[in-house]
Every structure is written in C-alpha cells, then in structure tokens.
Design an enzyme around this catalytic site. Structure first.
Site, PDB file in Angstrom:
ATOM      1  N   ASP A 164     -37.483  80.429 -22.772  1.00  0.00           N
ATOM      2  CA  ASP A 164     -37.649  80.742 -21.527  1.00  0.00           C
ATOM      3  C   ASP A 164     -38.255  79.500 -20.608  1.00  0.00           C
ATOM      4  O   ASP A 164     -38.960  78.842 -21.211  1.00  0.00           O
ATOM      5  CB  ASP A 164     -38.466  81.664 -21.058  1.00  0.00           C
ATOM      6  CG  ASP A 164     -38.263  83.346 -21.331  1.00  0.00           C
ATOM      7  OD1 ASP A 164     -37.157  83.413 -21.751  1.00  0.00           O
ATOM      8  OD2 ASP A 164     -39.014  84.259 -21.216  1.00  0.00           O
ATOM      9  N   ARG A 190     -29.040  78.747 -21.156  1.00  0.00           N
ATOM     10  CA  ARG A 190     -29.106  79.860 -20.257  1.00  0.00           C
ATOM     11  C   ARG A 190     -29.388  79.390 -19.131  1.00  0.00           C
ATOM     12  O   ARG A 190     -30.322  78.579 -18.904  1.00  0.00           O
ATOM     13  CB  ARG A 190     -30.191  80.680 -20.631  1.00  0.00           C
ATOM     14  CG  ARG A 190     -30.578  82.119 -19.718  1.00  0.00           C
ATOM     15  CD  ARG A 190     -31.750  82.580 -19.786  1.00  0.00           C
ATOM     16  NE  ARG A 190     -32.229  83.050 -21.203  1.00  0.00           N
ATOM     17  CZ  ARG A 190     -33.532  83.276 -21.536  1.00  0.00           C
ATOM     18  NH1 ARG A 190     -34.590  83.202 -20.554  1.00  0.00           N
ATOM     19  NH2 ARG A 190     -33.867  83.394 -22.753  1.00  0.00           N
TER      20      ARG A 190
HETATM   21  P1  FDA Z   1     -30.453  87.538  -6.994  1.00  0.00           P
HETATM   22  O1  FDA Z   1     -31.791  87.562  -6.937  1.00  0.00           O
HETATM   23  O2  FDA Z   1     -29.505  87.318  -5.972  1.00  0.00           O
HETATM   24  O3  FDA Z   1     -29.995  89.031  -7.149  1.00  0.00           O
HETATM   25  C1  FDA Z   1     -28.694  89.543  -7.268  1.00  0.00           C
HETATM   26  C2  FDA Z   1     -28.530  91.157  -7.206  1.00  0.00           C
HETATM   27  O4  FDA Z   1     -29.319  91.530  -8.489  1.00  0.00           O
HETATM   28  C3  FDA Z   1     -29.785  91.764  -6.215  1.00  0.00           C
HETATM   29  O5  FDA Z   1     -28.814  92.023  -4.984  1.00  0.00           O
HETATM   30  C4  FDA Z   1     -30.045  93.278  -6.909  1.00  0.00           C
HETATM   31  O6  FDA Z   1     -28.800  93.848  -6.872  1.00  0.00           O
HETATM   32  C5  FDA Z   1     -30.180  92.686  -8.275  1.00  0.00           C
HETATM   33  N1  FDA Z   1     -31.643  92.198  -8.601  1.00  0.00           N
HETATM   34  C6  FDA Z   1     -31.943  90.920  -8.815  1.00  0.00           C
HETATM   35  N2  FDA Z   1     -33.256  90.867  -9.181  1.00  0.00           N
HETATM   36  C7  FDA Z   1     -33.647  91.989  -9.181  1.00  0.00           C
HETATM   37  C8  FDA Z   1     -35.052  92.788  -9.254  1.00  0.00           C
HETATM   38  N3  FDA Z   1     -36.249  91.931  -9.623  1.00  0.00           N
HETATM   39  N4  FDA Z   1     -34.955  94.178  -9.139  1.00  0.00           N
HETATM   40  C9  FDA Z   1     -33.979  94.766  -8.757  1.00  0.00           C
HETATM   41  N5  FDA Z   1     -32.490  94.290  -8.619  1.00  0.00           N
HETATM   42  C10 FDA Z   1     -32.398  92.789  -8.713  1.00  0.00           C
HETATM   43  N6  FDA Z   1     -36.204  82.903 -14.694  1.00  0.00           N
HETATM   44  C11 FDA Z   1     -36.822  81.815 -14.973  1.00  0.00           C
HETATM   45  O7  FDA Z   1     -37.352  81.069 -14.129  1.00  0.00           O
HETATM   46  N7  FDA Z   1     -36.746  81.322 -16.322  1.00  0.00           N
HETATM   47  C12 FDA Z   1     -36.233  82.164 -17.425  1.00  0.00           C
HETATM   48  O8  FDA Z   1     -36.478  81.969 -18.385  1.00  0.00           O
HETATM   49  C13 FDA Z   1     -35.382  83.177 -17.054  1.00  0.00           C
HETATM   50  N8  FDA Z   1     -34.789  83.972 -17.945  1.00  0.00           N
HETATM   51  C14 FDA Z   1     -33.846  84.982 -17.421  1.00  0.00           C
HETATM   52  C15 FDA Z   1     -33.201  85.642 -18.419  1.00  0.00           C
HETATM   53  C16 FDA Z   1     -31.999  86.739 -18.025  1.00  0.00           C
HETATM   54  C17 FDA Z   1     -31.430  87.187 -18.886  1.00  0.00           C
HETATM   55  C18 FDA Z   1     -32.062  86.784 -16.419  1.00  0.00           C
HETATM   56  C19 FDA Z   1     -30.830  87.680 -16.024  1.00  0.00           C
HETATM   57  C20 FDA Z   1     -32.832  86.166 -15.501  1.00  0.00           C
HETATM   58  C21 FDA Z   1     -33.681  85.176 -16.194  1.00  0.00           C
HETATM   59  N9  FDA Z   1     -34.641  84.770 -15.195  1.00  0.00           N
HETATM   60  C22 FDA Z   1     -35.444  83.496 -15.598  1.00  0.00           C
HETATM   61  C23 FDA Z   1     -34.583  85.061 -13.805  1.00  0.00           C
HETATM   62  C24 FDA Z   1     -33.711  84.431 -12.903  1.00  0.00           C
HETATM   63  O9  FDA Z   1     -34.314  83.134 -12.565  1.00  0.00           O
HETATM   64  C25 FDA Z   1     -33.891  85.268 -11.223  1.00  0.00           C
HETATM   65  O10 FDA Z   1     -35.270  85.264 -10.878  1.00  0.00           O
HETATM   66  C26 FDA Z   1     -33.476  86.730 -11.446  1.00  0.00           C
HETATM   67  O11 FDA Z   1     -32.453  87.077 -12.281  1.00  0.00           O
HETATM   68  C27 FDA Z   1     -33.019  87.323 -10.194  1.00  0.00           C
HETATM   69  O12 FDA Z   1     -31.842  86.554  -9.513  1.00  0.00           O
HETATM   70  P2  FDA Z   1     -30.315  86.773  -9.642  1.00  0.00           P
HETATM   71  O13 FDA Z   1     -29.678  85.778 -10.219  1.00  0.00           O
HETATM   72  O14 FDA Z   1     -30.318  87.884 -10.306  1.00  0.00           O
HETATM   73  O15 FDA Z   1     -29.831  86.920  -8.289  1.00  0.00           O
END
Ligand code: FDA
Length: 306
Positions: free
Chosen positions: A133, A183
């Site tokens: 991570d 990732r």
């Molecule tokens: P965005 O925040 O724009 O969300 C898009 C949509 O997803 C939202 O409209 C909602 O529907 C849904 N959604 C997103 N977050 C949600 C929440 N908390 N609760 C409910 N719904 C939600 N970060 C990091 O700094 N280090 C890491 O090692 C990782 N590892 C990691 C692994 C995996 C498998 C994932 C999916 C994510 C991570 N992250 C991470 C987290 C990543 O950086 C980010 O903070 C979250 O994925 C939220 O951003 P989105 O890309 O989903 O987009």
C-alpha cells in the site's frame, strides 16, 4: 476549496482522542466500520474472500494496522500476514493475495526492521503476490526505495502509486516495466498543494494518463478506483489495444460499489476486492468517511437516530 477545508476539518476532528474513543467504543461506530471491514479476524476475511471467489471475483487481504511504535507490534503484524498467506494456500482459495503497509511492519522504527519483516512475509508467500500500500507523502520515497530492494530478490511483489502526487509520473518511469504489478489509486491522504494535485478533475486526468503510461511501459496495471468514468476509460483502452487479461485488473474496496464490481465481472473484466480485516480499523474507517462526505452524514444520522 470548500471541500478541501471541510476535509481538513474532518481529518483534524477524527484525529482527536475523544472522537476515536466515541467511534471505536460505540456500537454505531463499530456498525459503520462493518460496512467497510470484513471483521476482526482472519477467519472473517477468508470467509469473505471465499464468497467473492465463488462469485468470480478476486480477493486481496489487508490486515489493518499502521504506524506501529515498537518492534513487537511490527513482528506481530509480519506474523499476521504470514498466517494469512499460509491460510490462503491451505484453504485453496482460488484467487487471493495480500496487501501490506510498511509502517505496520516497522518503517517508523527502522528500515532494517521493516526490511526483515517484509522478507519474512515474502518467504511465507510462496509465490503469492504481495502488494505494498502507499501511505501519506511522508513515506513515498522510503516506500518506493524499500519496494526496489525487495523487488531485486522477489518477482511476486508490487506497489501502489497515487495519481494525485506531482511526483508520480517520474515514479512510474522509475518503476514500470514488464511483469511489474502497479496499483494505481487516486490517493487517500490529504496532501498540501505543493505535493499533490488538489482538483478532483485534474486528479482524474492524471489517473487516466498514468494508467495509459503504465500499460505502455509493459507493466501490469491494477486500476484501483470506483470512479465509473475512469473505469470505462481504462476498459476501452485495454480492449482497443488488445492488452491480455493477465496484464490488468480492476480493484475496488470491500463494501463500496458492489454493483459496479458485479457489472464489470459480468462483462468479462478481471475484478479484485480489497478486504480489510482486524481490530485496528479506526484509521482506515476515517479515511473512508473523510473521502466521501455522504459517509459522514450517514454516520451522524445513525448517531442521532439513537
Ligand atoms: P472517488 O472518490 O471519486 O469516488 C468515485 C465513486 O466511488 C463515488 O462517487 C462513490 O460512489 C464511490 N466511493 C468512493 N469512495 C467511497 C467511500 N469511501 N464510501 C462510499 N463510496 C465511495 N489509496 C492510497 O492512498 N494508498 C493505497 O495503497 C490505496 N489502495 C487502494 C486499493 C484499492 C483496491 C482501492 C479501490 C483504493 C485504494 N486507495 C488507496 C484509495 C484511493 O486512493 C481513493 O482514496 C479511493 O479509492 C476513493 O477514490 P475513487 O478513486 O474511488 O474515486
């Protein structure tokens, strides 16, 4: 601007010992955590992983914990990950791997301790993929340097990079190459503007560009987002370029956008779910609450309904 100020306020509020006590000790706090965390034990995580595998989705186990302050805690975390890896093998899970945090394995105490603990986890992996991570920007350089040391001796290790950081295009060129699992996530930590892109639309643009570069450099791309636009764009890109399935997958967090996980899988895309488990869920939960204001209202409305 306002969203950022609100997020900063939430980060500060949730860092207060009082807030931590209220959330971790109340049934409501634990109830909300259960939406995002598989449970307190490895058994809970393995059960979720097995169910996901049965539905054609991959699993990635994450033993919760970070910023440990003594050697014993770091060694306990390494033993916990080794146990998870042995269990994945013994249970015969069809498609499961793990993800680790370096500050959980002692990075704040010493790099040697962290390296020894990572080696211990990798010895137990027996070829299973171990992803690292990415934590806040205080750790980016040390995390990448540790990854490079480990990668020199092990093929089954990969790393998360954060699209929001200004340095990430350089890091992609430093790391990406054939067989390297990367990732790509937006980044979960609130960083200052000299370190990270502030505007969500710009972060999404950076994500799309970086994803395309990672693939062009021959690495394996883990598209870690729930953002439907980015997922659709990545999917169009891999299909148009005929990228084989082994070179990409979509990843989402346990408890978030299950509908999207299912629809991607039903369209034939490889999907993996990140499954956090363990009793140290508070920092993970606060990141999930803070990144989405609706979660905070959900939490508060539950609190007041009581
Ligand atoms: P965005 O925040 O724009 O969300 C898009 C949509 O997803 C939202 O409209 C909602 O529907 C849904 N959604 C997103 N977050 C949600 C929440 N908390 N609760 C409910 N719904 C939600 N970060 C990091 O700094 N280090 C890491 O090692 C990782 N590892 C990691 C692994 C995996 C498998 C994932 C999916 C994510 C991570 N992250 C991470 C987290 C990543 O950086 C980010 O903070 C979250 O994925 C939220 O951003 P989105 O890309 O989903 O987009």
């Amino acid at each position: 601007m306002l969203a950022r100020a609100l997020r900063a306020l939430m980060v500060w509020l949730t860092s207060l010992p009082f807030a931590r006590r209220v959330i971790t000790e109340s049934p409501i706090g634990r109830g909300v955590a259960r939406r995002f965390v598989a449970g307190d034990t490895l058994d809970d995580a393995v059960k979720v992983a097995g169910d996901l595998n049965d539905r054609g989705l991959g699993a990635m186990l994450d033993l919760l914990g970070e910023n440990v302050t003594n050697e014993e805690q770091a060694e306990r975390a390494a033993a916990g990950y080794a146990a998870a890896l042995r269990r994945i093998e013994a249970t015969g899970l069809a498609d499961a791997n793990i993800s680790i945090k370096l500050t959980q394995l002692g990075l704040d105490i010493s790099e040697e301790l962290c390296l020894t603990n990572c080696e211990r986890v990798l010895r137990a992996a027996n070829g299973t993929l171990v992803m690292i991570d990415m934590e806040s920007s205080d750790y980016t350089e040390r995390t990448i340097a540790m990854y490079e040391k480990l990668r020199a001796g092990h093929d089954n290790i990969g790393i998360c990079l954060q699209a929001a950081l200004h340095r990430t295009p350089t890091d992609v060129r430093r790391i990406a190459g054939p067989g390297v699992p990367i990732r790509l996530a937006k980044g979960a930590y609130l960083e200052p503007p000299d370190i990270a892109i502030a505007h969500p639309r710009e972060v999404a643009r950076a994500f799309a560009r970086l994803g395309a570069t990672i693939l062009a450099l021959g690495a394996t791309l883990h598209v870690a987002t729930h953002d439907p636009g980015l997922i659709a764009g990545a999917r169009r890109n891999v299909l148009a370029r005929g990228i084989p399935r082994e070179r990409y997958e979509f990843q989402m967090l346990y408890g978030i956008r299950r509908d999207l996980q299912e629809s991607l899988r039903s369209q034939g895309s490889p999907v993996r779910v990140y499954i956090p488990y363990g009793s140290e869920w508070y920092p993970y939960l606060t990141r999930r609450l803070v990144e989405r204001p609706a979660n905070v209202w959900f939490f508060l409305s539950n609190l007041f309904r009581r």
